[in-house]
Each structure stands twice: as C-alpha cells, then as structure tokens.
Design a protein around this motif. Structure first.
Motif, PDB file in Angstrom:
ATOM      1  N   CYS A   1       0.831  -1.216   0.000  1.00 44.80           N
ATOM      2  CA  CYS A   1       0.000   0.000   0.000  1.00 44.80           C
ATOM      3  C   CYS A   1       0.858   1.257   0.000  1.00 44.80           C
ATOM      4  CB  CYS A   1      -0.894   0.046   1.232  1.00 44.80           C
ATOM      5  SG  CYS A   1      -2.201  -1.168   1.251  1.00 44.80           S
TER       6      CYS A   1
ATOM      7  N   THR B   1      -5.158   9.254   1.241  1.00 42.16           N
ATOM      8  CA  THR B   1      -5.511   8.296   0.189  1.00 42.16           C
ATOM      9  C   THR B   1      -4.719   7.019   0.416  1.00 42.16           C
ATOM     10  OG1 THR B   1      -3.832   9.119  -1.349  1.00 42.16           O
ATOM     11  CG2 THR B   1      -6.032  10.067  -1.550  1.00 42.16           C
ATOM     12  N   VAL B   2      -5.356   5.899   0.097  1.00 45.34           N
ATOM     13  CA  VAL B   2      -4.702   4.599   0.153  1.00 45.34           C
ATOM     14  C   VAL B   2      -4.762   4.029  -1.263  1.00 45.34           C
ATOM     15  CG1 VAL B   2      -4.724   2.284   1.151  1.00 45.34           C
ATOM     16  CG2 VAL B   2      -5.432   4.237   2.540  1.00 45.34           C
ATOM     17  N   ASN B   3      -3.592   3.812  -1.850  1.00 50.74           N
ATOM     18  CA  ASN B   3      -3.517   3.339  -3.240  1.00 50.74           C
ATOM     19  C   ASN B   3      -4.425   4.173  -4.141  1.00 50.74           C
ATOM     20  OD1 ASN B   3      -1.697   1.427  -2.386  1.00 50.74           O
ATOM     21  ND2 ASN B   3      -3.179  -0.230  -2.336  1.00 50.74           N
TER      22      ASN B   3
ATOM     23  N   LYS C   1      -7.032   5.834  -3.483  1.00 46.55           N
ATOM     24  CA  LYS C   1      -8.452   5.889  -3.122  1.00 46.55           C
ATOM     25  C   LYS C   1      -8.601   6.774  -1.891  1.00 46.55           C
ATOM     26  CE  LYS C   1     -12.405   3.155  -1.739  1.00 46.55           C
ATOM     27  NZ  LYS C   1     -12.865   1.837  -1.303  1.00 46.55           N
TER      28      LYS C   1
ATOM     29  N   VAL D   1      -9.875   8.236   1.459  1.00 43.93           N
ATOM     30  CA  VAL D   1     -10.559   7.706   2.641  1.00 43.93           C
ATOM     31  C   VAL D   1     -10.890   8.865   3.577  1.00 43.93           C
ATOM     32  CG1 VAL D   1      -9.536   5.405   2.474  1.00 43.93           C
ATOM     33  CG2 VAL D   1      -8.362   7.148   3.806  1.00 43.93           C
TER      34      VAL D   1
ATOM     35  N   GLU E   1     -11.183   4.046   8.208  1.00 43.26           N
ATOM     36  CA  GLU E   1     -11.357   3.664   6.811  1.00 43.26           C
ATOM     37  C   GLU E   1     -10.002   3.350   6.173  1.00 43.26           C
ATOM     38  OE1 GLU E   1     -13.504   5.269   2.736  1.00 43.26           O
ATOM     39  OE2 GLU E   1     -13.845   6.369   4.598  1.00 43.26           O
ATOM     40  N   MET E   2      -8.968   4.099   6.575  1.00 42.85           N
ATOM     41  CA  MET E   2      -7.622   3.854   6.058  1.00 42.85           C
ATOM     42  C   MET E   2      -7.152   2.452   6.427  1.00 42.85           C
ATOM     43  SD  MET E   2      -3.951   5.058   7.393  1.00 42.85           S
ATOM     44  CE  MET E   2      -4.226   3.834   8.625  1.00 42.85           C
TER      45      MET E   2
ATOM     46  N   ASN F   1      -8.907  -0.103   7.304  1.00 46.89           N
ATOM     47  CA  ASN F   1      -9.729  -1.110   6.621  1.00 46.89           C
ATOM     48  C   ASN F   1      -9.241  -1.351   5.198  1.00 46.89           C
ATOM     49  OD1 ASN F   1     -11.350  -1.557   8.861  1.00 46.89           O
ATOM     50  ND2 ASN F   1     -12.876  -0.049   8.239  1.00 46.89           N
ATOM     51  N   GLU F   2      -8.869  -0.290   4.500  1.00 48.68           N
ATOM     52  CA  GLU F   2      -8.320  -0.428   3.144  1.00 48.68           C
ATOM     53  C   GLU F   2      -6.993  -1.182   3.177  1.00 48.68           C
ATOM     54  OE1 GLU F   2      -9.496   0.391   0.038  1.00 48.68           O
ATOM     55  OE2 GLU F   2     -11.381   0.874   1.057  1.00 48.68           O
TER      56      GLU F   2
ATOM     57  N   GLU G   1      -7.642  -4.814   3.777  1.00 48.73           N
ATOM     58  CA  GLU G   1      -8.190  -5.434   2.562  1.00 48.73           C
ATOM     59  C   GLU G   1      -7.075  -5.815   1.580  1.00 48.73           C
ATOM     60  OE1 GLU G   1     -11.013  -3.935  -1.022  1.00 48.73           O
ATOM     61  OE2 GLU G   1     -11.765  -3.560   1.019  1.00 48.73           O
ATOM     62  N   VAL G   2      -6.062  -4.972   1.469  1.00 49.02           N
ATOM     63  CA  VAL G   2      -4.961  -5.230   0.531  1.00 49.02           C
ATOM     64  C   VAL G   2      -3.896  -6.136   1.140  1.00 49.02           C
ATOM     65  CG1 VAL G   2      -3.072  -4.141  -0.754  1.00 49.02           C
ATOM     66  CG2 VAL G   2      -5.320  -3.054  -0.694  1.00 49.02           C
TER      67      VAL G   2
END
Length: 78
Positions: free
Chosen positions: A44, A54-56, A58, A60, A65-66, A68-69, A72-73
């Motif tokens: 990431c 932003t994460v990748n 996207k 947030v 939320e960061m 969680n992203e 997910e990755v």
C-alpha cells in the motif's frame, strides 16, 4: 505544519497497532515546505496531503477507513 505531522504520527501508530511494517517519507522539515507525506507498507501507498488521506489512490475519510483499506490489501497479520 503540526497538523500533518500529527496525522502522519497517528497513521504510523495505527499501522503499528495492527502489526504492519511501514516506512514514512517526509519529516517536519519537509512538512514546512509542502504539507505532504507518504507512508509505504508492503503493498500500500498511503498519501497524506494537508488533511486528506488516500490509500492506493483511493480517498478515505478517516483512520478507521484507512486501516480497513490496508487490511483489505495486506490481509490480517497474526
């Protein structure tokens, strides 16, 4: 530039809590020039510009939320 420094420290602490190794580019000297930082994990890229994260690439809304992203990755670490 205290706000970005505080935000980057919070991101770093959150990643540490979940056991993700990471590297921060930027420090208080560079924050004075431009309010931006990058935090790199294995898969990431977390970018901070002013108060936006932003994460990748996207956007947030907050640290939850960061993370969680990132989970997910990266997956959940034991």
């Amino acid at each position: 530039m205290k706000n970005i420094e505080k935000l980057v420290n919070s991101i770093s602490e959150k990643l540490n809590t979940y056991g993700y190794e990471h590297e921060v580019t930027g420090d208080k000297t560079t924050f004075a020039i431009a309010p931006t930082a990058t935090v790199l994990t294995e898969n990431c890229t977390i970018e901070v510009y002013k108060n936006q994260i932003t994460v990748n690439e996207k956007h947030v809304m907050d640290l939850e939320e960061m993370i969680n992203e990132v989970i997910e990755v990266e997956g959940i670490l034991n």
